[in-house]
Design a protein around this motif. Structure first.
Motif, PDB file in Angstrom:
ATOM      1  N   THR A  13       0.851  -1.181   0.000  1.00  0.00           N
ATOM      2  CA  THR A  13       0.000   0.000   0.000  1.00  0.00           C
ATOM      3  C   THR A  13       0.886   1.230   0.000  1.00  0.00           C
ATOM      4  O   THR A  13       2.082   1.176   0.394  1.00  0.00           O
ATOM      5  CB  THR A  13      -0.904   0.016   1.245  1.00  0.00           C
ATOM      6  OG1 THR A  13      -0.069   0.125   2.380  1.00  0.00           O
ATOM      7  CG2 THR A  13      -1.767  -1.223   1.324  1.00  0.00           C
ATOM      8  N   PRO A  14       0.373   2.403  -0.390  1.00  0.00           N
ATOM      9  CA  PRO A  14       1.189   3.618  -0.387  1.00  0.00           C
ATOM     10  C   PRO A  14       1.684   3.969   1.000  1.00  0.00           C
ATOM     11  O   PRO A  14       2.800   4.458   1.157  1.00  0.00           O
ATOM     12  CB  PRO A  14       0.239   4.687  -0.935  1.00  0.00           C
ATOM     13  CG  PRO A  14      -0.769   3.961  -1.732  1.00  0.00           C
ATOM     14  CD  PRO A  14      -0.927   2.629  -1.095  1.00  0.00           C
ATOM     15  N   SER A  15       0.883   3.760   2.041  1.00  0.00           N
ATOM     16  CA  SER A  15       1.346   4.085   3.399  1.00  0.00           C
ATOM     17  C   SER A  15       2.507   3.183   3.813  1.00  0.00           C
ATOM     18  O   SER A  15       3.449   3.617   4.477  1.00  0.00           O
ATOM     19  CB  SER A  15       0.185   3.980   4.393  1.00  0.00           C
ATOM     20  OG  SER A  15      -0.284   2.649   4.421  1.00  0.00           O
ATOM     21  N   GLN A  16       2.446   1.889   3.382  1.00  0.00           N
ATOM     22  CA  GLN A  16       3.562   0.987   3.692  1.00  0.00           C
ATOM     23  C   GLN A  16       4.816   1.416   2.931  1.00  0.00           C
ATOM     24  O   GLN A  16       5.926   1.384   3.457  1.00  0.00           O
ATOM     25  CB  GLN A  16       3.189  -0.462   3.339  1.00  0.00           C
ATOM     26  CG  GLN A  16       2.143  -1.060   4.251  1.00  0.00           C
ATOM     27  CD  GLN A  16       1.699  -2.438   3.768  1.00  0.00           C
ATOM     28  OE1 GLN A  16       1.775  -2.757   2.567  1.00  0.00           O
ATOM     29  NE2 GLN A  16       1.196  -3.251   4.695  1.00  0.00           N
ATOM     30  N   ILE A  20       8.353   2.525   4.555  1.00  0.00           N
ATOM     31  CA  ILE A  20       9.633   1.886   4.176  1.00  0.00           C
ATOM     32  C   ILE A  20      10.620   2.969   3.728  1.00  0.00           C
ATOM     33  O   ILE A  20      11.797   2.959   4.101  1.00  0.00           O
ATOM     34  CB  ILE A  20       9.408   0.832   3.068  1.00  0.00           C
ATOM     35  CG1 ILE A  20       8.668  -0.378   3.640  1.00  0.00           C
ATOM     36  CG2 ILE A  20      10.734   0.406   2.458  1.00  0.00           C
ATOM     37  CD1 ILE A  20       8.241  -1.377   2.595  1.00  0.00           C
ATOM     38  N   SER A  21      10.140   3.930   2.929  1.00  0.00           N
ATOM     39  CA  SER A  21      11.000   5.024   2.466  1.00  0.00           C
ATOM     40  C   SER A  21      11.511   5.840   3.654  1.00  0.00           C
ATOM     41  O   SER A  21      12.690   6.226   3.699  1.00  0.00           O
ATOM     42  CB  SER A  21      10.205   5.901   1.497  1.00  0.00           C
ATOM     43  OG  SER A  21      10.975   7.031   1.144  1.00  0.00           O
ATOM     44  N   ASP A  22      10.636   6.114   4.615  1.00  0.00           N
ATOM     45  CA  ASP A  22      11.023   6.867   5.814  1.00  0.00           C
ATOM     46  C   ASP A  22      12.080   6.111   6.609  1.00  0.00           C
ATOM     47  O   ASP A  22      13.065   6.693   7.080  1.00  0.00           O
ATOM     48  CB  ASP A  22       9.777   7.136   6.669  1.00  0.00           C
ATOM     49  CG  ASP A  22      10.059   8.142   7.755  1.00  0.00           C
ATOM     50  OD1 ASP A  22      10.829   9.104   7.499  1.00  0.00           O
ATOM     51  OD2 ASP A  22       9.536   7.961   8.884  1.00  0.00           O
ATOM     52  N   ASN A  23      11.905   4.809   6.773  1.00  0.00           N
ATOM     53  CA  ASN A  23      12.893   3.972   7.492  1.00  0.00           C
ATOM     54  C   ASN A  23      14.240   3.969   6.771  1.00  0.00           C
ATOM     55  O   ASN A  23      15.297   3.998   7.397  1.00  0.00           O
ATOM     56  CB  ASN A  23      12.372   2.542   7.648  1.00  0.00           C
ATOM     57  CG  ASN A  23      11.286   2.433   8.704  1.00  0.00           C
ATOM     58  OD1 ASN A  23      11.152   3.307   9.549  1.00  0.00           O
ATOM     59  ND2 ASN A  23      10.507   1.374   8.652  1.00  0.00           N
TER      60      ASN A  23
END
Length: 190
Positions: A13-16, A20-23
């Motif tokens: 999903t976009p939130s996932q 992942i991008s934030d991590n």
């Protein structure tokens, strides 16, 4: 979320994807911070080596100062002992001289007593002359005895002063050891 991989995983999903991008961004920033770590470790190592050198120098200086104080204390003790020994020797010599003079005076007194018995009837003039001689000799004997007692008192005073000086030097040395120990402990704890 199921760990069963016999089937295709569900779509992201976009939130996932955003999480992942934030991590990944956080992981990259952490890695950048770690890039400075070897330089910081090298600086800390240099500082630690300098602290060790400073501590060794301080310990060496303290040892040198302690040795100097011990040498000074030993020289002072030796000097005081030598002075006391010299005073004792001088006093013994003077005491022997006084003792010899007392013996001579005692022998003179015995001779005078014997002569007095012989010339008792010889006249008042002779007795008067002998009396003056006797008084002079007794005065000298008293003066020598007094001087001997004064010398003995001076020796006692010097011995007390010597003991006090040694105690004072010992206290000073102990205080210096304590101060140096505290300073080195403070430097080490910094």
């Amino acid at each position: 979320m199921s760990n069963d991989y016999t089937t295709d995983p569900p779509p992201i999903t976009p939130s996932q994807l955003y999480a992942i991008s934030d991590n990944i961004n956080q992981l990259r920033q952490s890695m950048e911070k770690l890039a400075d770590l070897p330089q910081k470790i090298d600086r800390m190592s240099v500082q630690f080596e300098q602290l060790q050198k400073d501590q060794q120098k301080t310990v060496h200086d303290l040892q040198k100062a302690r040795d100097g104080f011990e040498e000074d204390l030993d020289r002072t003790k030796s000097s005081l002992r030598a002075e006391m020994k010299q005073i004792r020797q001088d006093t013994e010599v003077k005491h022997k001289e006084v003792d010899l003079q007392i013996r001579v005076l005692s022998e003179s007194k015995t001779k005078i007593d014997n002569t007095t018995n012989i010339v008792r009837w010889g006249g008042i003039a002779l007795l008067g002359a002998l009396g003056v001689a006797w008084n002079t000799q007794t005065g000298k004997t008293d003066a020598m005895t007094t001087r001997s007692m004064e010398n003995a008192q001076k020796i006692q005073v010097l011995e007390k002063q010597s003991d006090q000086s040694l105690r004072t030097l010992e206290e000073i040395r102990n205080k210096l050891y304590e101060r140096n120990y505290r300073e080195s402990a403070n430097e080490i704890s910094r």
